[in-house]
Motif scaffolding. Structure first.
Motif, PDB file in Angstrom:
ATOM      1  N   LEU A 218     -13.063  -4.191  -5.569  1.00 20.01           N
ATOM      2  CA  LEU A 218     -12.291  -3.961  -4.342  1.00 20.01           C
ATOM      3  C   LEU A 218     -11.422  -5.180  -4.024  1.00 20.01           C
ATOM      4  O   LEU A 218     -10.247  -5.036  -3.663  1.00 20.01           O
ATOM      5  CB  LEU A 218     -13.230  -3.638  -3.176  1.00 20.01           C
ATOM      6  CG  LEU A 218     -13.959  -2.290  -3.269  1.00 20.01           C
ATOM      7  CD1 LEU A 218     -15.066  -2.205  -2.243  1.00 20.01           C
ATOM      8  CD2 LEU A 218     -12.987  -1.122  -3.102  1.00 20.01           C
ATOM      9  N   ASP A 219     -11.977  -6.377  -4.165  1.00 21.61           N
ATOM     10  CA  ASP A 219     -11.183  -7.592  -3.923  1.00 21.61           C
ATOM     11  C   ASP A 219     -10.011  -7.688  -4.897  1.00 21.61           C
ATOM     12  O   ASP A 219      -8.898  -8.083  -4.512  1.00 21.61           O
ATOM     13  CB  ASP A 219     -12.065  -8.834  -4.045  1.00 21.61           C
ATOM     14  CG  ASP A 219     -12.809  -9.176  -2.759  1.00 21.61           C
ATOM     15  OD1 ASP A 219     -12.595  -8.492  -1.747  1.00 21.61           O
ATOM     16  OD2 ASP A 219     -13.599 -10.147  -2.769  1.00 21.61           O
ATOM     17  N   ALA A 220     -10.243  -7.352  -6.164  1.00 20.26           N
ATOM     18  CA  ALA A 220      -9.169  -7.418  -7.164  1.00 20.26           C
ATOM     19  C   ALA A 220      -8.053  -6.431  -6.841  1.00 20.26           C
ATOM     20  O   ALA A 220      -6.860  -6.756  -6.966  1.00 20.26           O
ATOM     21  CB  ALA A 220      -9.728  -7.145  -8.556  1.00 20.26           C
ATOM     22  N   ILE A 221      -8.404  -5.246  -6.392  1.00 18.25           N
ATOM     23  CA  ILE A 221      -7.386  -4.249  -6.038  1.00 18.25           C
ATOM     24  C   ILE A 221      -6.569  -4.727  -4.847  1.00 18.25           C
ATOM     25  O   ILE A 221      -5.335  -4.608  -4.830  1.00 18.25           O
ATOM     26  CB  ILE A 221      -8.052  -2.885  -5.738  1.00 18.25           C
ATOM     27  CG1 ILE A 221      -8.668  -2.301  -7.020  1.00 18.25           C
ATOM     28  CG2 ILE A 221      -7.053  -1.906  -5.129  1.00 18.25           C
ATOM     29  CD1 ILE A 221      -9.575  -1.108  -6.771  1.00 18.25           C
ATOM     30  N   ASP A 348      -2.792   4.145  -6.073  1.00 18.50           N
ATOM     31  CA  ASP A 348      -2.893   3.430  -4.806  1.00 18.50           C
ATOM     32  C   ASP A 348      -1.579   2.741  -4.469  1.00 18.50           C
ATOM     33  O   ASP A 348      -0.693   2.568  -5.323  1.00 18.50           O
ATOM     34  CB  ASP A 348      -4.009   2.382  -4.916  1.00 18.50           C
ATOM     35  CG  ASP A 348      -4.584   1.967  -3.571  1.00 18.50           C
ATOM     36  OD1 ASP A 348      -4.061   2.388  -2.525  1.00 18.50           O
ATOM     37  OD2 ASP A 348      -5.581   1.209  -3.577  1.00 18.50           O
ATOM     38  N   LEU A 349      -1.458   2.313  -3.231  1.00 17.15           N
ATOM     39  CA  LEU A 349      -0.316   1.518  -2.779  1.00 17.15           C
ATOM     40  C   LEU A 349      -0.335   0.159  -3.462  1.00 17.15           C
ATOM     41  O   LEU A 349      -1.390  -0.458  -3.632  1.00 17.15           O
ATOM     42  CB  LEU A 349      -0.416   1.331  -1.264  1.00 17.15           C
ATOM     43  CG  LEU A 349       0.683   0.529  -0.574  1.00 17.15           C
ATOM     44  CD1 LEU A 349       1.988   1.305  -0.586  1.00 17.15           C
ATOM     45  CD2 LEU A 349       0.276   0.217   0.870  1.00 17.15           C
ATOM     46  N   ARG A 350       0.848  -0.312  -3.872  1.00 18.69           N
ATOM     47  CA  ARG A 350       0.994  -1.673  -4.413  1.00 18.69           C
ATOM     48  C   ARG A 350       2.086  -2.383  -3.624  1.00 18.69           C
ATOM     49  O   ARG A 350       3.045  -1.758  -3.169  1.00 18.69           O
ATOM     50  CB  ARG A 350       1.387  -1.656  -5.886  1.00 18.69           C
ATOM     51  CG  ARG A 350       0.355  -1.060  -6.813  1.00 18.69           C
ATOM     52  CD  ARG A 350       0.541  -1.534  -8.247  1.00 18.69           C
ATOM     53  NE  ARG A 350       1.898  -1.332  -8.736  1.00 18.69           N
ATOM     54  CZ  ARG A 350       2.376  -1.899  -9.843  1.00 18.69           C
ATOM     55  NH1 ARG A 350       1.629  -2.715 -10.550  1.00 18.69           N
ATOM     56  NH2 ARG A 350       3.615  -1.662 -10.241  1.00 18.69           N
ATOM     57  N   LEU A 351       1.947  -3.692  -3.474  1.00 19.62           N
ATOM     58  CA  LEU A 351       2.995  -4.468  -2.818  1.00 19.62           C
ATOM     59  C   LEU A 351       4.206  -4.508  -3.736  1.00 19.62           C
ATOM     60  O   LEU A 351       4.130  -4.988  -4.868  1.00 19.62           O
ATOM     61  CB  LEU A 351       2.503  -5.887  -2.532  1.00 19.62           C
ATOM     62  CG  LEU A 351       3.509  -6.789  -1.796  1.00 19.62           C
ATOM     63  CD1 LEU A 351       3.769  -6.272  -0.399  1.00 19.62           C
ATOM     64  CD2 LEU A 351       2.998  -8.220  -1.735  1.00 19.62           C
ATOM     65  N   ALA A 393      -7.334   8.410   0.103  1.00 20.42           N
ATOM     66  CA  ALA A 393      -6.479   7.256   0.416  1.00 20.42           C
ATOM     67  C   ALA A 393      -6.744   6.022  -0.431  1.00 20.42           C
ATOM     68  O   ALA A 393      -6.091   4.997  -0.253  1.00 20.42           O
ATOM     69  CB  ALA A 393      -6.550   6.899   1.895  1.00 20.42           C
ATOM     70  N   LEU A 394      -7.708   6.095  -1.354  1.00 22.22           N
ATOM     71  CA  LEU A 394      -8.012   4.993  -2.263  1.00 22.22           C
ATOM     72  C   LEU A 394      -8.338   3.701  -1.497  1.00 22.22           C
ATOM     73  O   LEU A 394      -9.106   3.755  -0.554  1.00 22.22           O
ATOM     74  CB  LEU A 394      -6.884   4.842  -3.282  1.00 22.22           C
ATOM     75  CG  LEU A 394      -6.652   6.122  -4.130  1.00 22.22           C
ATOM     76  CD1 LEU A 394      -5.501   5.928  -5.094  1.00 22.22           C
ATOM     77  CD2 LEU A 394      -7.912   6.544  -4.852  1.00 22.22           C
ATOM     78  N   VAL A 395      -7.758   2.550  -1.868  1.00 26.97           N
ATOM     79  CA  VAL A 395      -8.212   1.280  -1.286  1.00 26.97           C
ATOM     80  C   VAL A 395      -7.125   0.600  -0.460  1.00 26.97           C
ATOM     81  O   VAL A 395      -7.242   0.480   0.755  1.00 26.97           O
ATOM     82  CB  VAL A 395      -8.717   0.327  -2.405  1.00 26.97           C
ATOM     83  CG1 VAL A 395      -9.107  -1.032  -1.812  1.00 26.97           C
ATOM     84  CG2 VAL A 395      -9.913   0.941  -3.135  1.00 26.97           C
ATOM     85  N   VAL A 396      -6.062   0.131  -1.114  1.00 24.46           N
ATOM     86  CA  VAL A 396      -5.028  -0.619  -0.387  1.00 24.46           C
ATOM     87  C   VAL A 396      -4.368   0.266   0.665  1.00 24.46           C
ATOM     88  O   VAL A 396      -4.165  -0.162   1.805  1.00 24.46           O
ATOM     89  CB  VAL A 396      -3.979  -1.210  -1.350  1.00 24.46           C
ATOM     90  CG1 VAL A 396      -2.910  -1.981  -0.570  1.00 24.46           C
ATOM     91  CG2 VAL A 396      -4.638  -2.124  -2.375  1.00 24.46           C
TER      92      VAL A 396
END
Length: 477
Positions: A218-221, A348-351, A393-396
């Motif tokens: 989770l932290d890595a994502i 998932d969302l990515r920056l 909604a996955l994680v980010v």
């Protein structure tokens, strides 16, 4: 009122880490600073420690010797409160207990001149309540620095119910003159940062409780995909799980058991076990000598045949062989696949900051082994890949949607405007984007769709969209 002139003296009450840091900031800006602490000799010891820190900067050629000497010369240890009476601004940094602070302000008001400003560095307590009972409550204001005060850029300027507008303006201008970024907010539990940041921890904890992934994954994502400087579990270990849990409980109780702030049973259990994080040697991770951080769950190099990813794939549906690759809208991949009539992969969302190789988290509907390998191989051309359970909604996206929602709730209740909230979150907790700006970049209709999907699938009222967010999303759409 203008900013405080450097000819005016500042008094800092409390010579602990925070008080000493605030004193250094004011002295660096050119003020004479009286530093007082109830413990005999504490102010002198604090100034000596500040001097040692400044000497290191001189040795590293980040500060010249004369500037260092001038700063130290402006730091004046005093042994009695009476010696601070000539100050124009008093900043208290004493224990975070209302009774102690109110008693101190009563003493300061009695000795200070009538136009002096009494500022509190409280991170959680009501500025309004602190000023109640004073003869001049309009002179009391919040000036919340973040630790370490010499380094962290943000100061939350907090107006109590009785605080005079010109006092807020003076403190806002003064903090900026001291080199800080400011955010003005109304005195409510958690102010801006400690309130709006709650979903960063709360949603991560729920994802762990729901078995979506382990803390390292989770932290890595969140960091490698979402662009956050630290993952929520590493950050909770750094802060201390006891402190983080207590902050959540405080906000939860202050807002009448609002479901959005519900504390985590997992974190409560860790506190009870004494797994507090770095300071206890064990938290979500082990910090015992020789311990290695656990590896995040990452797919091995795929043997499948990669399909080319078109430009802008992160924001629109694309086809990888017979599989549709879609950005998450909060729904599960299997539900979307049933609607479409063919397999789908939901990412998932990515920056979207152009950083190459960012981690991609993805959930898959039922599909063949060959289709799965094609999806993995195709995405590995753009970054490392983590396959998650098929989860809403996955994680980010889940975390960011809730951050956006909390920012809109804060705006709805007049705590601060959107620009102040974004400044606070970027400079107070180093978020890669402010939540209001992030919501605009993602699209408010999509944020609301994600929240509605989470609410529909969990039944949990914590996921209800803020009224003004829903209204803004309709205008956007």
């Amino acid at each position: 009122m203008p900013q405080l002139a450097t000819s005016e003296a500042v008094a800092v009450i409390g010579a602990g880490t925070m008080g000493a840091g605030i004193a250094q900031v004011a002295a660096q800006a050119g003020h004479r600073v009286f530093l007082y602490d109830v413990a005999a000799g504490a102010a002198r010891r604090a100034i000596a420690q500040l001097g040692a820190g400044l000497a290191k900067r001189v040795a590293a050629k980040k500060l010249d010797q004369k500037a260092c000497d001038d700063i130290i010369a402006r730091l004046l240890p005093v042994e009695t409160l009476a010696e601070t009476a000539s100050a124009t601004l008093f900043v208290e940094a004493v224990a975070e207990e209302m009774g102690i602070k109110r008693s101190l302000f009563a003493k300061l008001e009695a000795l200070a001149r009538p136009d002096a400003i009494l500022a509190t560095n409280t991170s959680t307590l009501s500025v309004t309540a602190m000023a109640a009972g004073l003869a001049r409550p309009e002179r009391v204001v919040g000036m919340h620095f973040f630790n370490p005060a010499q380094v962290m850029r943000l100061v939350e300027v907090i107006r109590g119910l009785a605080t005079a507008p010109e006092v807020v303006e003076t403190i806002d201008a003064t903090a900026q003159a001291w080199g800080k970024v400011t955010a003005v907010a109304r005195s409510t539990p958690g102010f801006i940062v400690n309130r709006v940041a709650r979903p960063f921890y709360g949603e991560a904890l729920r994802l762990r409780e729901e078995g979506v992934a382990d803390p390292a994954t989770l932290d890595a994502i969140v960091t490698e995909g979402g662009g956050f400087r630290m993952g929520p579990f590493a950050l909770m270990d750094l802060i201390g799980n006891d402190i983080n849990y207590r902050s959540t409980c405080s906000v939860f109780e202050a807002y009448g058991s609002e479901p959005r702030f519900r504390p985590s049973l997992l974190q409560e259990e860790m506190v009870e076990a004494g797994w507090l994080g770095r300071k206890s040697g064990r938290g979500f991770y082990s910090y015992a000598p020789g311990s290695a951080m656990p590896e995040s769950q990452t797919e091995a190099a795929s043997s499948g045949r990669a399909a080319p990813l078109i430009s802008g794939w992160e924001k629109q549906p694309v086809t990888l062989g017979g599989v549709s690759l879609l950005p998450t809208d909060g729904r599960r991949a299997e539900d979307i696949a049933r609607e479409h009539g063919h397999p789908v992969a939901v990412h998932d969302l990515r920056l979207d900051d152009g950083t190459p190789g960012r981690r991609i988290a993805v959930a898959l509907s039922p599909m063949s082994a060959g289709e799965r390998q094609t999806v993995i191989a195709s995405l590995q051309a753009a970054g490392s890949v983590t396959i998650l359970p098929d989860w809403p909604a996955l994680v980010v996206m889940r975390i960011v949607a809730m951050l956006v929602n909390e920012a809109y709730e804060a705006m709805l209740h007049g705590i601060a405007d959107g620009a102040a909230i974004d400044r606070a979150m970027q400079n107070g907790v180093n978020y890669p984007r402010g939540p209001v700006a992030w919501g605009a970049a993602i699209g408010l209709p999509r944020i609301v769709a994600v929240l509605d999907a989470l609410h529909a699938q969990t039944g949990d009222p914590r996921y209800r969209a803020a009224m003004n967010l829903r209204i803004a999303a309709r205008s956007d759409g």
